[in-house]
Design a protein around this motif. Structure first.
Motif, PDB file in Angstrom:
ATOM      1  N   GLU A  43     -40.336  13.916 -26.958  1.00 57.63           N
ATOM      2  CA  GLU A  43     -40.821  15.027 -26.145  1.00 57.63           C
ATOM      3  C   GLU A  43     -40.515  14.821 -24.669  1.00 57.63           C
ATOM      4  O   GLU A  43     -40.218  15.774 -23.946  1.00 57.63           O
ATOM      5  CB  GLU A  43     -42.323  15.209 -26.372  1.00 57.63           C
ATOM      6  CG  GLU A  43     -42.658  15.688 -27.774  1.00 57.63           C
ATOM      7  CD  GLU A  43     -44.133  15.573 -28.099  1.00 57.63           C
ATOM      8  OE1 GLU A  43     -44.911  15.184 -27.188  1.00 57.63           O
ATOM      9  OE2 GLU A  43     -44.515  15.848 -29.250  1.00 57.63           O
ATOM     10  N   ARG A  46     -36.835  15.764 -24.251  1.00 51.51           N
ATOM     11  CA  ARG A  46     -36.658  17.202 -24.467  1.00 51.51           C
ATOM     12  C   ARG A  46     -37.164  18.003 -23.271  1.00 51.51           C
ATOM     13  O   ARG A  46     -36.513  18.956 -22.815  1.00 51.51           O
ATOM     14  CB  ARG A  46     -37.412  17.628 -25.720  1.00 51.51           C
ATOM     15  CG  ARG A  46     -37.310  19.129 -26.014  1.00 51.51           C
ATOM     16  CD  ARG A  46     -38.385  19.574 -26.979  1.00 51.51           C
ATOM     17  NE  ARG A  46     -39.721  19.361 -26.419  1.00 51.51           N
ATOM     18  CZ  ARG A  46     -40.847  19.482 -27.117  1.00 51.51           C
ATOM     19  NH1 ARG A  46     -40.798  19.791 -28.399  1.00 51.51           N
ATOM     20  NH2 ARG A  46     -42.022  19.267 -26.545  1.00 51.51           N
ATOM     21  N   ASP A  47     -38.290  17.600 -22.734  1.00 51.54           N
ATOM     22  CA  ASP A  47     -38.927  18.389 -21.676  1.00 51.54           C
ATOM     23  C   ASP A  47     -38.310  18.179 -20.302  1.00 51.54           C
ATOM     24  O   ASP A  47     -38.625  18.916 -19.367  1.00 51.54           O
ATOM     25  CB  ASP A  47     -40.430  18.062 -21.622  1.00 51.54           C
ATOM     26  CG  ASP A  47     -41.154  18.475 -22.895  1.00 51.54           C
ATOM     27  OD1 ASP A  47     -40.588  19.272 -23.665  1.00 51.54           O
ATOM     28  OD2 ASP A  47     -42.279  17.970 -23.125  1.00 51.54           O
ATOM     29  N   HIS A  49     -35.189  18.673 -19.475  1.00 57.33           N
ATOM     30  CA  HIS A  49     -34.141  19.654 -19.208  1.00 57.33           C
ATOM     31  C   HIS A  49     -34.439  20.957 -19.943  1.00 57.33           C
ATOM     32  O   HIS A  49     -34.613  20.947 -21.165  1.00 57.33           O
ATOM     33  CB  HIS A  49     -32.781  19.126 -19.660  1.00 57.33           C
ATOM     34  CG  HIS A  49     -32.301  17.931 -18.890  1.00 57.33           C
ATOM     35  ND1 HIS A  49     -31.902  18.011 -17.565  1.00 57.33           N
ATOM     36  CD2 HIS A  49     -32.144  16.637 -19.246  1.00 57.33           C
ATOM     37  CE1 HIS A  49     -31.524  16.811 -17.143  1.00 57.33           C
ATOM     38  NE2 HIS A  49     -31.666  15.966 -18.140  1.00 57.33           N
ATOM     39  N   PRO A  50     -34.472  22.082 -19.255  1.00 60.36           N
ATOM     40  CA  PRO A  50     -34.689  23.364 -19.926  1.00 60.36           C
ATOM     41  C   PRO A  50     -33.685  23.634 -21.038  1.00 60.36           C
ATOM     42  O   PRO A  50     -34.011  24.289 -22.035  1.00 60.36           O
ATOM     43  CB  PRO A  50     -34.545  24.381 -18.788  1.00 60.36           C
ATOM     44  CG  PRO A  50     -34.885  23.613 -17.547  1.00 60.36           C
ATOM     45  CD  PRO A  50     -34.393  22.222 -17.789  1.00 60.36           C
ATOM     46  N   ALA A  53     -34.797  22.792 -24.688  1.00 60.80           N
ATOM     47  CA  ALA A  53     -36.061  23.340 -25.186  1.00 60.80           C
ATOM     48  C   ALA A  53     -36.065  23.563 -26.691  1.00 60.80           C
ATOM     49  O   ALA A  53     -37.104  23.414 -27.349  1.00 60.80           O
ATOM     50  CB  ALA A  53     -36.375  24.656 -24.461  1.00 60.80           C
ATOM     51  N   ASP A  54     -34.912  23.887 -27.268  1.00 56.93           N
ATOM     52  CA  ASP A  54     -34.866  24.232 -28.689  1.00 56.93           C
ATOM     53  C   ASP A  54     -34.238  23.147 -29.556  1.00 56.93           C
ATOM     54  O   ASP A  54     -33.951  23.397 -30.732  1.00 56.93           O
ATOM     55  CB  ASP A  54     -34.083  25.536 -28.866  1.00 56.93           C
ATOM     56  CG  ASP A  54     -34.769  26.719 -28.197  1.00 56.93           C
ATOM     57  OD1 ASP A  54     -36.016  26.748 -28.186  1.00 56.93           O
ATOM     58  OD2 ASP A  54     -34.050  27.595 -27.677  1.00 56.93           O
TER      59      ASP A  54
END
Length: 462
Positions: A43, A46-47, A49-50, A53-54
């Motif tokens: 997490e 992942r968080d 970099h925009p 997000a998926d």
């Protein structure tokens, strides 16, 4: 079409690759999955970099399924060293090419397993050696390749890790040799790759000595040193050898707040019992073409850097690099900052206070001539400017390179062969034949051209 990437092993080292995908190479690369046993680390990355997000978050046991369902073209392996071979082989057999952080793997059986998987699948494995791209190391390669010192007959190579960077290997998972192969493999694979590349030759025989002489409970007790707390993250005063994870937001997020999921502690005492990784290592390496390497590594120096002397039939080239001139603890409450544990990974600009100054010098002297200094171009960024150049070759694909800097799995095998055989020499007390012990001919193993092609879309914790 974008090349689709998955990354397995989302510790500290993953960030370099993820930042490249989200930043300068977003036009050619797309991250579709992150895999790790620790959900907090997944997490975190992942968080950051925009664009991520998926991305799919998954565990290592789901690697094959992720490669299939997400149509992964290439897997980036930045997991713990002892897991590299497993993750490389599984990725290849599931239909993806691989980029793997050095070292390729840590022992002879797993090296053979990787070679067998490459032979079976015909897929490529790129091992990332960023030090090849540092301007200072490139300059030495150019001197040797141009024949300025004649035929190489000897190399003397000393690398010193200071008490901030060197100590860090004894706080974390590297402290147990079973995880990393020790510094002969985890750290020195960089150094042996440089020598192999500089002189364009293959290691043939290794004789090694070394031990745990500074870190660990026994060595500390012999010096009369008081034990440290089990962990460096605590209130109150700190010893300079402690690391408080709260001093760095990234380390706190990646490890302190994540340890509830897997129990991994990143800040253990460097003077604990149970440390099995050596902190002093030496080796004599015979090369197939005749040169002899004399190598030394120290992990508790007051300064950090390296010295290389290459002797040839026409003269000598000497490279000295001071990456950090000193480590100073200001008072009992000031443990060294975790932000710059590794001085080579960032552009450190602080001036030193003592006689030793940060910098780099390459001097060439031929017989019957005065010495001259070779100008080294300025490098910008981590590892002397090497990181950005390496990442461009990895994600875009290398252009023609007369110096042969792009590396494939065979270069990775050659780099770890010295450390693997060095560890065997430490255990037996005698010299070790590289080809016999590894069970492969490194001069012909694998497909040389694998790393020299741009990535294509197949369409299908450090």
């Amino acid at each position: 079409m974008l090349t689709r990437y998955a990354l397995i092993g989302s510790g500290h080292r993953a960030q370099m690759y993820l930042d490249a995908i989200a930043g300068p190479h977003a036009d050619v690369a797309e991250l579709v999955a992150l895999l790790d046993i620790n959900p907090a680390r997944l997490e975190f990355h992942r968080d950051r970099h925009p664009a991520f997000a998926d991305v799919v978050l998954a565990g290592p046991d789901q690697l094959e399924d992720v490669i299939r369902t997400q149509r992964v073209d290439r897997v980036i392996v930045t997991s713990v060293d002892r897991l590299h071979a497993e993750h490389v082989v599984r990725s290849l057999e599931a239909g993806a090419d691989v980029i793997v952080e050095k070292p390729l793997t840590i022992d002879a059986p797993s090296a053979r397993a990787i070679q067998d998987a490459i032979d079976r699948t015909g897929r490529s494995v790129v091992v990332t050696f960023n030090y090849r791209y540092s301007p200072r190391n490139t300059a030495l390669k150019q001197v040797i390749a141009a024949g300025e010192i004649g035929e190489v007959v000897s190399v003397t190579f000393e690398w010193v890790l200071d008490v901030q960077h060197g100590a860090d290997y004894f706080r974390r998972w590297h402290r147990e040799k079973i995880n990393s192969g020790g510094l002969f493999i985890h750290k020195a694979a960089h150094h042996f790759d440089l020598v192999n590349w500089w002189i364009a030759d293959t290691p043939a025989r290794v004789y090694a000595r070394g031990g745990l002489r500074f870190y660990g409970a026994d060595a500390a007790a012999e010096r009369g040193r008081a034990p440290l707390p089990e962990r460096g993250t605590h209130d109150g005063s700190h010893d300079p050898f402690e690391l408080d994870l709260r001093s760095d937001e990234r380390l706190e997020a990646l490890y302190l707040r994540a340890e509830q999921h897997d129990g991994y502690q990143r800040d253990r005492s460097v003077f604990d019992a149970g440390i099995t990784t050596e902190d002093n290592l030496t080796a004599i390496v015979d090369y197939a073409g005749g040169p002899v390497l004399t190598y030394a590594l120290t992990a508790h120096s007051p300064w950090e850097g390296y010295r290389v002397a290459v002797g040839g039939t026409r003269g000598r080239a000497e490279l000295e690099v001071v990456e950090r001139a000193e480590v100073i603890a200001q008072d009992a409450d000031d443990a060294p900052s975790s932000t710059h544990v590794d001085p080579s990974a960032v552009a450190v600009t602080a001036a030193a206070a003592g006689a030793r100054q940060r910098g780099e010098h390459l001097v060439v002297q031929t017989h019957f001539e005065p010495a001259r200094e070779v100008e080294i171009p300025d490098g910008v960024g981590g590892h002397g400017g090497g990181d950005a150049l390496l990442l461009r070759d990895v994600f875009v694909g290398p252009t023609d390179d007369e110096l042969g800097r792009p590396s494939d799995h065979r270069d990775g095998l050659r780099a770890i062969s010295v450390g693997i055989c060095g560890n065997e020499s430490l255990a037996t007390g005698g010299p070790v034949d590289v080809a016999d012990f590894l069970g492969m001919d490194l001069a012909r193993a694998g497909h040389r051209g694998a790393a020299a092609t741009a990535p294509t879309s197949a369409g299908a914790d450090r």
